[in-house]
Design an enzyme around this catalytic site. Structure first.
Site, PDB file in Angstrom:
ATOM      1  CE  LYS A 205       0.682   1.406   4.386  1.00 50.72           C
ATOM      2  NZ  LYS A 205       1.534   2.492   4.629  1.00 50.72           N
TER       3      LYS A 205
ATOM      4  CG  ASP B 159      -1.104  -0.107   7.639  1.00 50.62           C
ATOM      5  OD1 ASP B 159      -1.908   0.611   7.962  1.00 50.62           O
ATOM      6  OD2 ASP B 159      -0.001  -0.113   7.781  1.00 50.62           O
TER       7      ASP B 159
HETATM    8  P1  ATP Z   1       4.496  -0.787   9.153  1.00 52.30           P
HETATM    9  O1  ATP Z   1       4.121   0.558   9.094  1.00 52.30           O
HETATM   10  O2  ATP Z   1       3.223  -1.856   9.481  1.00 52.30           O
HETATM   11  O3  ATP Z   1       5.569  -1.077  10.443  1.00 52.30           O
HETATM   12  P2  ATP Z   1       6.132  -1.355   6.940  1.00 52.30           P
HETATM   13  O4  ATP Z   1       5.830  -1.766   5.846  1.00 52.30           O
HETATM   14  O5  ATP Z   1       6.833  -0.187   7.513  1.00 52.30           O
HETATM   15  O6  ATP Z   1       4.956  -1.610   7.866  1.00 52.30           O
HETATM   16  P3  ATP Z   1       6.902  -4.189   7.375  1.00 52.30           P
HETATM   17  O7  ATP Z   1       7.791  -4.454   6.165  1.00 52.30           O
HETATM   18  O8  ATP Z   1       5.582  -4.540   7.465  1.00 52.30           O
HETATM   19  O9  ATP Z   1       7.020  -2.469   7.700  1.00 52.30           O
HETATM   20  O10 ATP Z   1       7.899  -4.643   8.628  1.00 52.30           O
HETATM   21  C1  ATP Z   1       7.890  -4.050   9.753  1.00 52.30           C
HETATM   22  C2  ATP Z   1       8.734  -4.923  11.011  1.00 52.30           C
HETATM   23  O11 ATP Z   1       7.660  -6.036  11.023  1.00 52.30           O
HETATM   24  C3  ATP Z   1       9.831  -5.510  10.307  1.00 52.30           C
HETATM   25  O12 ATP Z   1      10.872  -4.912  10.574  1.00 52.30           O
HETATM   26  C4  ATP Z   1       9.900  -7.044  10.932  1.00 52.30           C
HETATM   27  O13 ATP Z   1      10.795  -7.027  11.861  1.00 52.30           O
HETATM   28  C5  ATP Z   1       8.361  -7.260  11.085  1.00 52.30           C
HETATM   29  N1  ATP Z   1       7.794  -8.366  10.458  1.00 52.30           N
HETATM   30  C6  ATP Z   1       6.754  -9.380  11.314  1.00 52.30           C
HETATM   31  N2  ATP Z   1       6.432  -9.926  10.064  1.00 52.30           N
HETATM   32  C7  ATP Z   1       6.935  -9.427   9.052  1.00 52.30           C
HETATM   33  C8  ATP Z   1       6.655  -9.812   7.437  1.00 52.30           C
HETATM   34  N3  ATP Z   1       5.856 -10.991   7.102  1.00 52.30           N
HETATM   35  N4  ATP Z   1       7.333  -9.326   6.732  1.00 52.30           N
HETATM   36  C9  ATP Z   1       7.954  -8.166   7.027  1.00 52.30           C
HETATM   37  N5  ATP Z   1       8.428  -7.869   8.154  1.00 52.30           N
HETATM   38  C10 ATP Z   1       7.767  -8.453   9.015  1.00 52.30           C
END
Ligand code: ATP
Length: 306
Positions: free
Chosen positions: A14, A144
């Site tokens: 997203k 999200d």
């Molecule tokens: P958010 O804003 O929800 O934190 P984001 O896109 O910035 O989203 P994600 O890629 O979802 O970040 O990952 C955030 C943290 O969540 C990562 O640093 C990781 O340690 C943890 N995590 C847990 N499950 C997952 C997954 N399936 N994929 C990626 N990261 C994950």
């Protein structure tokens, strides 16, 4: 009856076209008015029949899979546990997560994996979970995750978990520039609180942006993109501001930090324009530059071609 065949579900990254943030609520969450758009950059989660629950993570070259947990901390694993407890049983399955969404990039990759795991396990075990129940479980997993189920373009309120699809007549072309190093979402929110200690409890509304979406005109959408987390993210990582200026000087209609960052997305006029801009950014030293369009579908089963 459970499926004897693996089930693959695709879920999209997203971006936030509008991210209005209010002062923290009593429960510590920030109230949001956000407009999400699902873009064509997707993770696949395959649920294989198995006697116990396990998880593996694989990914594209530019993904740092080593930082993604493979235990109970993985959001896809948590999704399996929560869906199981909703049905009063322990769910089994070998979950294989194939990541193309950068980790900790502000693109909600973990949320996409959680949404995909919910749908994949529901189908693998033929659970028939209702859409309303899936959305409720998704909201428990993270703000999200409900959007990752429905996809398209949607207004998010509450802490982002209350989602409703909105009118969007455009095909929007984005250039997506991930960073080498992730940015922690809680750290960006803490910095927002530091920079804006007197933030209004009511987040800024998205009316201008919602009107622009109904015009289908990229230039109108460009003028109304808004992200209250951009200032804290750029303050923590000044190179993001430089990147936005650079992309705009190369012809992007507008550059904006995606969610809490550090990914920067640039809105373009057309597919050709996006490819040209991506080429220009790659030539100036950005190793990973992606082109994607939106809005795309939410979590859906990918037909197997066996
Ligand atoms: P958010 O804003 O929800 O934190 P984001 O896109 O910035 O989203 P994600 O890629 O979802 O970040 O990952 C955030 C943290 O969540 C990562 O640093 C990781 O340690 C943890 N995590 C847990 N499950 C997952 C997954 N399936 N994929 C990626 N990261 C994950």
């Amino acid at each position: 009856m459970s499926s004897q065949h693996p089930v693959t579900v695709r879920a999209a990254a997203k971006i936030n076209l509008h991210l209005g943030v209010g002062a923290p609520r009593e429960d510590g969450f920030h109230p949001l008015t956000t407009v999400y758009q699902a873009v064509g950059l997707c993770d696949d989660v395959t649920a294989h029949p198995a006697d116990e629950l396990s998880l593996e993570v694989d990914g594209s070259d530019w993904i740092d899979v080593d930082v993604v947990p493979t235990d109970g901390a993985n959001l896809a694993h948590r999704a399996a546990v929560l869906l199981g407890s909703h049905h009063g049983r322990d769910l089994t399955g070998r979950l294989v997560v194939e990541k193309a969404i950068p980790v900790a990039g502000g693109l909600a990759g973990g949320s996409a994996d959680a949404a995909a795991a919910l749908v994949a396990l529901d189908r693998l075990h033929d659970l028939g979970t209702s859409d309303d129940d899936l959305l409720r479980i998704a909201a428990e997993l993270g703000s999200d995750v409900p959007f990752a189920l429905i996809g398209g373009t949607a207004l998010g309120t509450g802490r982002g978990e209350l989602v409703e699809s909105v009118g969007d007549v455009g095909t929007w072309w984005w250039v997506i520039v991930p960073s080498r190093e992730g940015l922690s979402t809680p750290a960006v929110y803490r910095h927002f609180d530091k920079l804006f200690p007197k933030a209004d409890p009511t987040p800024p509304d998205a009316e201008g942006l919602l009107s622009a979406l109904r015009t289908g005109q990229p230039i109108s959408l460009a003028r109304t993109l808004h992200n209250d987390l951009q200032e804290p993210a750029v303050d923590l990582r000044p190179e993001l501001g430089t990147l936005i200026e650079h992309g705009e000087s190369e012809g992007a209609l507008r550059g904006i930090v995606s969610g809490s960052g550090p990914t920067v997305v640039f809105l373009c006029e057309s597919a050709d324009h996006a490819r040209d801009l991506a080429g220009a950014l790659m030539r100036t030293g950005h190793p990973v530059v992606l082109v994607a369009n939106g809005a795309v579908a939410g979590s859906h089963v990918v037909p197997s071609h066996v």
